[in-house]
Scaffold this motif. Structure first.
Motif, PDB file in Angstrom:
ATOM      1  N   ALA A   1       0.840  -1.205   0.000  1.00 25.16           N
ATOM      2  CA  ALA A   1       0.000   0.000   0.000  1.00 25.16           C
ATOM      3  C   ALA A   1       0.872   1.251   0.000  1.00 25.16           C
ATOM      4  O   ALA A   1       0.605   2.206  -0.745  1.00 25.16           O
TER       5      ALA A   1
ATOM      6  N   ARG B   1       0.864   4.047  -2.994  1.00 28.50           N
ATOM      7  CA  ARG B   1       0.513   5.432  -2.651  1.00 28.50           C
ATOM      8  C   ARG B   1       1.661   6.394  -2.954  1.00 28.50           C
ATOM      9  O   ARG B   1       1.435   7.532  -3.353  1.00 28.50           O
ATOM     10  N   LYS B   2       2.889   5.937  -2.758  1.00 33.91           N
ATOM     11  CA  LYS B   2       4.050   6.781  -3.056  1.00 33.91           C
ATOM     12  C   LYS B   2       4.129   7.048  -4.555  1.00 33.91           C
ATOM     13  O   LYS B   2       4.412   8.167  -4.984  1.00 33.91           O
TER      14      LYS B   2
ATOM     15  N   ASN C   1       1.595   6.874  -6.755  1.00 31.60           N
ATOM     16  CA  ASN C   1       0.450   7.670  -7.203  1.00 31.60           C
ATOM     17  C   ASN C   1      -0.476   7.932  -6.019  1.00 31.60           C
ATOM     18  O   ASN C   1      -1.365   7.132  -5.729  1.00 31.60           O
ATOM     19  N   PRO C   2      -0.307   9.065  -5.332  1.00 36.02           N
ATOM     20  CA  PRO C   2      -1.114   9.374  -4.156  1.00 36.02           C
ATOM     21  C   PRO C   2      -2.599   9.580  -4.454  1.00 36.02           C
ATOM     22  O   PRO C   2      -3.415   9.589  -3.536  1.00 36.02           O
ATOM     23  N   GLU C   3      -2.953   9.711  -5.732  1.00 34.24           N
ATOM     24  CA  GLU C   3      -4.362   9.902  -6.103  1.00 34.24           C
ATOM     25  C   GLU C   3      -5.166   8.604  -6.039  1.00 34.24           C
ATOM     26  O   GLU C   3      -6.396   8.639  -6.014  1.00 34.24           O
TER      27      GLU C   3
ATOM     28  N   GLN D   1      -6.907   5.276  -4.569  1.00 26.72           N
ATOM     29  CA  GLN D   1      -7.459   4.750  -3.326  1.00 26.72           C
ATOM     30  C   GLN D   1      -7.066   3.284  -3.249  1.00 26.72           C
ATOM     31  O   GLN D   1      -7.358   2.512  -4.156  1.00 26.72           O
ATOM     32  N   VAL D   2      -6.397   2.918  -2.174  1.00 25.43           N
ATOM     33  CA  VAL D   2      -5.913   1.548  -1.997  1.00 25.43           C
ATOM     34  C   VAL D   2      -6.808   0.847  -0.984  1.00 25.43           C
ATOM     35  O   VAL D   2      -7.089   1.388   0.080  1.00 25.43           O
TER      36      VAL D   2
ATOM     37  N   ARG E   1      -8.943   3.292  -8.127  1.00 28.15           N
ATOM     38  CA  ARG E   1      -8.903   2.323  -7.030  1.00 28.15           C
ATOM     39  C   ARG E   1      -7.950   1.177  -7.357  1.00 28.15           C
ATOM     40  O   ARG E   1      -7.909   0.679  -8.473  1.00 28.15           O
TER      41      ARG E   1
END
Length: 71
Positions: free
Chosen positions: A24, A28-29, A31-33, A35-36, A53
């Motif tokens: 995760a 997120r690193k 692509n912070p956009e 949703q994981v 997602r």
């Protein structure tokens, strides 16, 4: 509603065998956009496709069992 930037990368096979937290954080690193979300064995989930997602399938020990992918 804000437009989400679609990542060029849509799957992360290199994360299979890693922990959920590690996977995760990596996604997120990159692509912070996105949703994981974690999907545990037997957990129900919707069948809709979303470009923002990433579902991460884990085993009972929170280890990735399938390449995470956008959807």
């Amino acid at each position: 509603m804000a437009q989400v930037q679609v990542s060029a990368k849509t799957t992360w096979p290199e994360l299979v065998g890693k922990s959920y937290e590690e996977a995760a954080a990596s996604i997120r690193k990159e692509n912070p956009e996105l949703q994981v979300s974690k999907v545990a064995p037997g957990q129900p989930m919707t069948r809709d496709f979303r470009h923002d997602r990433v579902r991460i399938m884990v085993d009972e020990n929170d280890v990735i069992i399938q390449a995470p992918s956008v959807g």
